[in-house]
Design an enzyme around this catalytic site. Structure first.
Site, PDB file in Angstrom:
ATOM      1  N   TYR A  42      -3.243  -2.157 -10.575  1.00  0.00           N
ATOM      2  CA  TYR A  42      -3.210  -1.993  -9.117  1.00  0.00           C
ATOM      3  C   TYR A  42      -2.394  -3.108  -8.459  1.00  0.00           C
ATOM      4  CZ  TYR A  42      -4.938  -1.863  -4.292  1.00  0.00           C
ATOM      5  OH  TYR A  42      -5.024  -1.825  -2.919  1.00  0.00           O
ATOM      6  N   SER A  71       0.800  -1.232   0.000  1.00  0.00           N
ATOM      7  CA  SER A  71       0.000   0.000   0.000  1.00  0.00           C
ATOM      8  C   SER A  71       0.827   1.273   0.000  1.00  0.00           C
ATOM      9  CB  SER A  71      -0.922   0.032   1.214  1.00  0.00           C
ATOM     10  OG  SER A  71      -1.934  -0.930   1.068  1.00  0.00           O
ATOM     11  N   LYS A 128       0.590   3.439  -2.932  1.00  0.00           N
ATOM     12  CA  LYS A 128      -0.534   4.354  -3.128  1.00  0.00           C
ATOM     13  C   LYS A 128      -0.109   5.816  -3.051  1.00  0.00           C
ATOM     14  CE  LYS A 128      -3.702   0.971  -1.093  1.00  0.00           C
ATOM     15  NZ  LYS A 128      -4.443   0.587   0.144  1.00  0.00           N
ATOM     16  N   VAL A 138       1.157  -3.745   3.952  1.00  0.00           N
ATOM     17  CA  VAL A 138       1.134  -5.025   4.661  1.00  0.00           C
ATOM     18  C   VAL A 138       2.402  -5.843   4.472  1.00  0.00           C
ATOM     19  CG1 VAL A 138      -1.376  -5.277   4.764  1.00  0.00           C
ATOM     20  CG2 VAL A 138      -0.123  -6.175   2.798  1.00  0.00           C
ATOM     21  N   TYR A 187      -4.489   3.477   7.855  1.00  0.00           N
ATOM     22  CA  TYR A 187      -5.822   2.894   7.965  1.00  0.00           C
ATOM     23  C   TYR A 187      -6.463   3.329   9.280  1.00  0.00           C
ATOM     24  CZ  TYR A 187      -3.572   0.040   4.453  1.00  0.00           C
ATOM     25  OH  TYR A 187      -2.870  -0.388   3.367  1.00  0.00           O
TER      26      TYR A 187
END
Lengths: 317, 317, 317, 317
Positions: free
Chosen positions: B198, B71, B74, B268, B250
């Site tokens: 992605y 992530s 991103k 992760v 998150y």
């Protein structure tokens, strides 16, 4: 690369520009109307005050008109509770943004009565309740008021009793939140007792000028001025700033962080307290609210201010 | 009152201390196990690298071992999309913390397919889709990879094809998110095409050292060094920092802002990119995750680092 | 006290009255428009057919015009799955009303991928997947179609391939539901394979007359007529009726039970299958839908029918 | 094909069998413990009474031991409110199953204070409030009690004051629900006044025998016996049955309809009132609850009874 500190004169000029721009805004949002005392406030009003690291206090607009600080009081009760209880406070309230409106009860049910953060209504009621674990209602309220007077250096800050009474009469949603948490054991005292104190501290009236002064301890690492009298530990001041940045404008917190880049806390009375760490504490007020319950013009004004001064916690230092 | 800049030597000493403390931590969290490539990573690994304003690159631990950035990618796709599309991007993704786990679909249903922010999975998929509006999948992926190589100054950064393949085979939840958004029109292309890109950008492998270098443009207002080559506009760098602070870890974002006080983005794979604006870009990695999906040791290490250096966006400047 | 059975002639008269009343209804709801094949159906159409215990088949209106049965097919796939698997089926789908729209994914997230009942989309997809555990897609679809032809006693019932194709092209939400459940292990096969079968059985076209005939096994305790050929166990027929009553009209199920008092299952093609146990199976159709996705006129017509005949599972027997 | 009516003797034999089976059940659920009066009830108790169409009253077990009817009272207050206000009542409460636990507040927030049905706590509080629109608290309570005494034909049914007091002292969740609805205008009176009446009618004590007698008007289309004295309109009796079937056992309603096939209403005192229209009213009681708050043994016993008698609203007539 880092921003030059704007001089006192240039800050004065920036505020004057902002006030003029705001005066010309056709859309001013809607004044909160759930209690008559808020509904009848004139939406044309606007004020902004800076209390700078240099000790200057610079204002434009209606900076000496008192308004109901409402949820901005949550910052001060949090400071009082943290000062009294330290880390123990966090067993009763979380530190995460909620993604829900300020008065939502949904999160409380899914998370078994633990409010997400101290700035949604449920969280602030839990913080108030924690203060009541140590003090009787009158004393607790006295403590909070005394704290605000001390950090603002203004002895004449007071509760508006008509506002407090109206809140108490119409605050069914808050009664629901308090009883819901009491059912889970998050509140430990009688809900009506806790709510009595809560409704009163939300009914404190301050001017933009007083608000800016009262926020200095957050701008100066827990002290009333850079290197001045210490109010709370530096670590706690930073933690409160972090909570303001992530949760201080309800479901508009992300947007405010994105646009303004400063910790802030809003109230439905139209006030916003913003903090530029090391630079200034800012009190801003205009009664009209946007759809998320934050002052429309105060949000815009703070965005302009951040843009003109370069103040942003996300800029290089 | 403001913090003194720690010297290169003292930073080196701080990192050594942190590495030692981390080595003694009995609890290291659990390695992500949803794909075999992540499940078999040795949880004993730890690395931290600082890329400072002075141009120093200081590392301890396994700073040259590549890991899956997941992530954290991103952040880079957001920068690419913002660079290409500017403000238009925000019609397809929000800017608010979500209060939900990273892969939640609940918010999407309540908010009619508009993801809350670019760092939850749904939001990142929407950002990726927006890039595909202008480029074919291969080109889009090329753009992202080229951007990362450029900002890191490292040509050998690459995608791990085995990870990408595994993600694609097991990513049912992401397929659900993409199709759900496609049904609402948030995605405009074919979901499987968008997901292909992605899954591949999430499968980029980097070392802690490369990650620290790649984050410099966020620490230095959009430039590779203070006053150096500009990558994106200063305003955009600050906006990305704001989003990282409010949404980057998150449902642990509030906690990270509270404890560490710096913008961060976790993956992760166990990596966290953190940004001390004007001071340093920080790459940190340890594979074991906490319950919220963030690296347990990297979170702890960054808290220690912030504590020792005084780096915090909420401290006075 | 119990109702007298209405004679065949009086039923004919009641249907004629209802058709006349419906013809005069100014508001007819809105035709489903998510696929072109449904959007271009003439909303003026209306049909109702009774297949009685006495073996009469009584119709008014456009009872020989085929329409897309859509979700009504879920009743038949449930019967096939229960016949094949018995009680084991219930490990993959619940039996409770959901309180959510038919295509909601929220409940799935909160309840870890287990759909609440076999009549919301997610539940029906899970039922279809369970049939695919035993059969290849073509065979599974063949089984379902053969079952419907058998219970209706009509060999010419078929799938509308244009509808199936359109569903497949635009059914992003269902793709999301299927992949979401696949991520939790509720689906065991490849989502696209299960969805292929699901989209096809939803695309079966039937007339109101065929629908009434096909529902007889539910009205007569699992047999095609009172004491006639057994299709499924009596217990299963009652269980399916119970599920239809509590969950058959999505979030309008409670209202339908309250007003009509008979088990029913609706489809967005405008059909409703209703069951008066021991008395009649009822096929009703009018393409215009209400806000909950159920046929507006078919709901009204069934309410009138129940009122005039005294048919209600809640009346004394 | 339709079921033969079981004789009085065979019903007696069936009840004796059921009582024996229940006596041997090792697992009996857990007695409600939120107030001391419920917590100290002996979980070994069990009773079942049938009041048949023929006028027989057949009991086994502890059928003359009073227990707290709790939520079963909601059936009677609904009948009183419908009798007084007719269709107007439905502007204040819905008719759909909720898919949530009995005391959930989530649905209330999403649906702006309108409770889903009269049998979740929120809905029942709204129904009680509607009665208070016409009567003072004492009178309202008198009306409800008088209604129950009349339909049961038992003058000695009374409120247990200790239970009422305990409910009032610990019912924080219900205080939350009431205030939440008051904030939306669903409640029109003072929440504490409405709750006073609500807590008292939930504290009514009845025996299984009295409960069976009190439910006759639902089994016999609004009359105390087939063709006997009319209590409410037939239509209303059927409507109440429909609501019981879809919503009467909270989030276990679908399961109860599936397994038992009769309208039912449970209470946390361990009672269940079930209705076999035209055949019998059934009072069943055993204090141990399952995870959904319904009596474990009473649910099982009613399933056996339905199985042995063939009573099911979903069977042919």
């Amino acid at each position: 690369m880092t921003q030059q500190k704007p001089s006192s004169d240039s800050l004065r000029a920036i505020l004057a520009d902002i006030a003029e721009t705001m005066a010309q805004e056709p859309f001013r949002g809607s004044v909160a109307d759930y209690i008559p005392q808020l509904a009848r406030v004139d939406p044309a009003q606007f004020a902004i005050t800076l209390a700078t690291a240099e000790g200057d206090v610079i204002s434009v607009g209606d900076a000496d008109t008192p308004f109901s600080i409402q949820s901005i009081s949550k910052v001060f009760t949090l400071a009082v509770a943290l000062g009294n209880q330290g880390e123990r406070l966090w067993s009763r309230v979380g530190r995460e943004p909620s993604g829900d409106p300020f008065n939502s009860i949904v999160q409380l049910e899914y998370e078994k009565g633990l409010p997400r953060n101290p700035f949604i209504n449920a969280g602030a009621i839990a913080v108030t309740d924690s203060i009541l674990g140590q003090y009787a209602p009158k004393e607790a309220l006295g403590q909070i008021l005394q704290f605000i007077r001390f950090v603002a250096g203004q002895e004449d800050i007071a509760i508006d009793p008509a506002v407090a009474r109206s809140e108490q009469e119409t605050g069914f949603r808050n009664v629901a939140l308090a009883n819901f948490m009491r059912g889970f054991g998050t509140l430990q005292g009688a809900p009506e007792r806790t709510l009595g104190v809560y409704f009163h501290h939300c009914a404190i009236a301050m001017t933009a000028r007083q608000l800016a002064l009262a926020g200095r301890f957050l701008a100066f690492d827990g002290c009333l001025s850079p290197g001045g009298a210490r109010v709370i530990k530096a670590r706690m001041a930073r933690q409160i700033n972090a909570l303001m940045l992530t949760c201080g404008l309800y479901d508009g917190s992300g947007e405010f962080a994105f646009r303004v880049g400063l910790p802030g806390k809003s109230g439905v009375g139209g006030g916003i307290l913003a903090v530029a760490p090391g630079q200034a504490s800012i009190g801003c007020w205009s009664p009209g609210l946007n759809a998320l319950g934050n002052s429309h013009l105060a949000s815009r004004a703070l965005e302009l201010l951040a843009d003109r001064t370069g103040w942003s916690v996300f800029a290089p230092r």
